[in-house]
Design an enzyme around this catalytic site. Structure first.
Site, PDB file in Angstrom:
ATOM      1  N   ALA A  65       1.040  -1.146   0.077  1.00 17.66           N
ATOM      2  CA  ALA A  65       0.031   0.143   0.057  1.00 17.66           C
ATOM      3  C   ALA A  65       0.936   1.287   0.174  1.00 17.66           C
ATOM      4  O   ALA A  65       2.070   1.246   0.648  1.00 17.66           O
ATOM      5  CB  ALA A  65      -0.808   0.019   1.302  1.00 17.66           C
ATOM      6  N   GLY A 109       0.631  -5.005   0.905  1.00 13.54           N
ATOM      7  CA  GLY A 109      -0.444  -5.032  -0.164  1.00 13.54           C
ATOM      8  C   GLY A 109      -0.139  -5.591  -1.314  1.00 13.54           C
ATOM      9  O   GLY A 109      -1.039  -6.136  -2.111  1.00 13.54           O
ATOM     10  N   GLU A 112      -0.474  -9.221  -1.004  1.00  9.29           N
ATOM     11  CA  GLU A 112      -1.927  -9.332  -0.746  1.00  9.29           C
ATOM     12  C   GLU A 112      -2.641  -9.584  -2.094  1.00  9.29           C
ATOM     13  O   GLU A 112      -3.433 -10.311  -2.120  1.00  9.29           O
ATOM     14  CB  GLU A 112      -2.451  -8.524   0.391  1.00  9.29           C
ATOM     15  CG  GLU A 112      -1.752  -8.729   1.806  1.00  9.29           C
ATOM     16  CD  GLU A 112      -2.089  -7.597   2.613  1.00  9.29           C
ATOM     17  OE1 GLU A 112      -1.751  -6.340   2.449  1.00  9.29           O
ATOM     18  OE2 GLU A 112      -2.560  -8.103   3.791  1.00  9.29           O
ATOM     19  N   GLU A 132       4.608  -5.288   7.206  1.00 12.56           N
ATOM     20  CA  GLU A 132       4.118  -4.172   7.904  1.00 12.56           C
ATOM     21  C   GLU A 132       4.494  -4.060   9.100  1.00 12.56           C
ATOM     22  O   GLU A 132       4.332  -2.647   9.586  1.00 12.56           O
ATOM     23  CB  GLU A 132       2.457  -4.422   7.771  1.00 12.56           C
ATOM     24  CG  GLU A 132       1.843  -4.283   6.303  1.00 12.56           C
ATOM     25  CD  GLU A 132       1.980  -5.489   5.567  1.00 12.56           C
ATOM     26  OE1 GLU A 132       2.764  -6.426   5.939  1.00 12.56           O
ATOM     27  OE2 GLU A 132       1.095  -5.753   4.344  1.00 12.56           O
TER      28      GLU A 132
HETATM   29  N1  CAA Z   1       4.679   3.226  -0.569  1.00  9.53           N
HETATM   30  C1  CAA Z   1       5.146   4.471  -1.109  1.00  9.53           C
HETATM   31  N2  CAA Z   1       6.392   4.525  -1.569  1.00  9.53           N
HETATM   32  C2  CAA Z   1       6.854   3.334  -1.737  1.00  9.53           C
HETATM   33  C3  CAA Z   1       6.738   2.301  -1.301  1.00  9.53           C
HETATM   34  C4  CAA Z   1       5.419   2.212  -0.727  1.00  9.53           C
HETATM   35  N3  CAA Z   1       4.913   0.856  -0.227  1.00  9.53           N
HETATM   36  N4  CAA Z   1       7.693   1.302  -1.379  1.00  9.53           N
HETATM   37  C5  CAA Z   1       8.525   2.055  -2.046  1.00  9.53           C
HETATM   38  N5  CAA Z   1       8.331   3.292  -2.266  1.00  9.53           N
HETATM   39  C6  CAA Z   1       8.950   4.499  -2.843  1.00  9.53           C
HETATM   40  C7  CAA Z   1      10.171   4.843  -2.180  1.00  9.53           C
HETATM   41  O1  CAA Z   1       9.687   5.857  -1.042  1.00  9.53           O
HETATM   42  C8  CAA Z   1      11.132   5.538  -2.935  1.00  9.53           C
HETATM   43  O2  CAA Z   1      10.552   6.679  -3.473  1.00  9.53           O
HETATM   44  P1  CAA Z   1      11.436   8.238  -3.408  1.00  9.53           P
HETATM   45  O3  CAA Z   1      12.464   7.864  -4.415  1.00  9.53           O
HETATM   46  O4  CAA Z   1      10.706   9.303  -3.545  1.00  9.53           O
HETATM   47  O5  CAA Z   1      12.257   8.083  -2.317  1.00  9.53           O
HETATM   48  C9  CAA Z   1      10.709   4.554  -4.196  1.00  9.53           C
HETATM   49  O6  CAA Z   1       9.592   4.044  -4.000  1.00  9.53           O
HETATM   50  C10 CAA Z   1      11.940   3.574  -4.505  1.00  9.53           C
HETATM   51  O7  CAA Z   1      12.057   2.871  -3.324  1.00  9.53           O
HETATM   52  P2  CAA Z   1      13.121   2.613  -2.238  1.00  9.53           P
HETATM   53  O8  CAA Z   1      14.411   3.706  -2.627  1.00  9.53           O
HETATM   54  O9  CAA Z   1      13.032   2.309  -0.847  1.00  9.53           O
HETATM   55  O10 CAA Z   1      13.812   1.124  -3.288  1.00  9.53           O
HETATM   56  P3  CAA Z   1      14.759   0.268  -2.742  1.00  9.53           P
HETATM   57  O11 CAA Z   1      15.315  -0.475  -4.042  1.00  9.53           O
HETATM   58  O12 CAA Z   1      15.984   0.677  -2.042  1.00  9.53           O
HETATM   59  O13 CAA Z   1      14.116  -0.659  -1.375  1.00  9.53           O
HETATM   60  C11 CAA Z   1      12.227  -1.960  -0.928  1.00  9.53           C
HETATM   61  C12 CAA Z   1      13.130  -1.434  -2.126  1.00  9.53           C
HETATM   62  C13 CAA Z   1      12.890  -3.045   0.064  1.00  9.53           C
HETATM   63  C14 CAA Z   1      10.879  -2.613  -1.591  1.00  9.53           C
HETATM   64  C15 CAA Z   1      11.621  -0.689  -0.117  1.00  9.53           C
HETATM   65  O14 CAA Z   1      11.127   0.568  -1.093  1.00  9.53           O
HETATM   66  C16 CAA Z   1      10.606  -0.830   0.885  1.00  9.53           C
HETATM   67  O15 CAA Z   1      10.792  -1.455   1.953  1.00  9.53           O
HETATM   68  N6  CAA Z   1       9.448  -0.553   0.717  1.00  9.53           N
HETATM   69  C17 CAA Z   1       8.092  -0.468   1.533  1.00  9.53           C
HETATM   70  C18 CAA Z   1       7.657  -1.932   1.719  1.00  9.53           C
HETATM   71  C19 CAA Z   1       6.637  -1.947   2.730  1.00  9.53           C
HETATM   72  O16 CAA Z   1       6.829  -1.770   3.843  1.00  9.53           O
HETATM   73  N7  CAA Z   1       5.277  -2.532   2.197  1.00  9.53           N
HETATM   74  C20 CAA Z   1       4.201  -2.472   3.019  1.00  9.53           C
HETATM   75  C21 CAA Z   1       3.524  -1.269   3.018  1.00  9.53           C
HETATM   76  S1  CAA Z   1       2.227  -1.378   4.190  1.00  9.53           S
HETATM   77  C22 CAA Z   1       0.802  -2.257   3.452  1.00  9.53           C
HETATM   78  O17 CAA Z   1       1.012  -2.644   2.492  1.00  9.53           O
HETATM   79  C23 CAA Z   1      -0.272  -2.274   4.191  1.00  9.53           C
HETATM   80  C24 CAA Z   1      -1.363  -3.261   3.831  1.00  9.53           C
HETATM   81  O18 CAA Z   1      -1.412  -4.445   4.039  1.00  9.53           O
HETATM   82  C25 CAA Z   1      -2.537  -3.129   2.968  1.00  9.53           C
END
Ligand code: CAA
Length: 258
Positions: A65, A109, A112, A132
């Site tokens: 998400a 998400g 999911e 999460e």
């Molecule tokens: N939401 C918003 N933006 C996100 C994102 C997310 N879930 N995942 C990545 N991005 C964005 C980053 O913020 C970044 O944007 P900027 O360039 O503006 O900073 C861009 O995408 C590239 O991401 P990274 O620089 O972090 O890329 P990376 O290769 O270094 O890392 C990753 C990749 C390990 C996937 C890392 O991006 C990450 O950990 N992302 C979040 C994963 C996460 O926590 N997902 C769960 C979300 S909560 C949820 O989904 C709730 C639910 O159950 C419904």
């Protein structure tokens, strides 16, 4: 309708839907999930559409998400808008087959959403996880329930409690994905699989999907009863007559979706 966050390709009776926010690793923003739900509504109505393949790009199916879009939500906003239920769940009600073709990250998400599809084909690069917990929250789009049904309690609990990601091979071993495919062949193979289904009798395919999904909802004896009645009902279709006659006459069936 024109979409800003998804791309749609037509391949005969198959629609390939590409999540398209590469700058955010296809994070599932409200706009994106709204567009996806809208597209699914139109595919449901369109008799020319038989199967949907959902994919992302090489780096990410979807990294979850959209954290930036949801970080300031209040409880009341989340509750009153029925966040997640409102648009994400549309795919779980979609009657036609859906295939998730996953490359790269399918996290939170993203994992999911892939699990809401009927089955998952994974590229070797795929990585699945429910991280999460690192954000001070828990899976909110069915992860704690669907992942547990796919992989069992021990692995689901470890993934949800520690945020450990699993790769495509591990995902195949534990039954999360149906097959692992070479990175450069994923879309080709997903489309070929979808075409195979699209060539079959649509009403019978719908019944088959309904029967398998029922296994998740009811007891074994009730599920078998439901399956038996659906099976009986296939004998009321023209396509069953055509399929069985074609087998005996050693020719390809011509299904009319009747
Ligand atoms: N939401 C918003 N933006 C996100 C994102 C997310 N879930 N995942 C990545 N991005 C964005 C980053 O913020 C970044 O944007 P900027 O360039 O503006 O900073 C861009 O995408 C590239 O991401 P990274 O620089 O972090 O890329 P990376 O290769 O270094 O890392 C990753 C990749 C390990 C996937 C890392 O991006 C990450 O950990 N992302 C979040 C994963 C996460 O926590 N997902 C769960 C979300 S909560 C949820 O989904 C709730 C639910 O159950 C419904």
């Amino acid at each position: 309708m024109n979409y800003d966050n998804i791309l749609i390709e037509t391949h005969g009776k198959v629609r390939l839907v590409k999540l398209n926010r590469p700058q955010a690793l296809n994070a599932l923003s409200p706009e994106l999930t709204r567009e996806l739900a809208h597209a699914l509504d139109s595919f449901e109505q369109d008799t020319e559409v038989h199967v949907v393949v959902l994919t992302g790009n090489e780096k990410a199916f979807a990294a979850g998400a959209d954290i930036k879009a949801m970080k300031d939500l209040t409880y009341m906003q989340a509750y009153k808008s029925d966040f997640i239920t409102d648009t994400w769940e549309r795919i779980t009600k979609f009657r036609k087959p859906t295939i998730a073709a996953v490359s790269g990250y399918a996290l939170g998400g993203g994992c999911e959403l892939a699990m809401m599809c009927d089955f998952i084909l994974a590229a070797e690069s795929a990585k699945f996880g429910q991280p999460e917990i690192n954000l001070g929250t828990i899976p909110g789009a069915g992860g704690s329930q669907r992942l547990t049904r796919f992989v069992g309690k021990s692995k689901a609990m470890e993934m949800v409690l520690t945020a450990r990601m699993i790769d495509a091979q591990e995902a195949e071993r534990c039954g999360l994905v149906s097959r692992v495919i070479a990175n450069d062949k994923l879309i080709e193979e997903a489309l070929a699989t979808a075409q195979k289904i699209a060539a079959l009798s649509m009403p019978i395919v719908l019944m088959a999907k309904e029967a398998v999904n029922h296994a998740y909802e009811v007891s074994l004896s009730e599920g078998i009863h439901f399956e038996r009645r659906l099976f009986h009902s296939t004998f009321g279709t023209e396509d069953q007559k055509e399929g069985m006659n074609a087998f005996i006459e050693k020719r390809k069936p011509i299904f009319k979706n009747q």
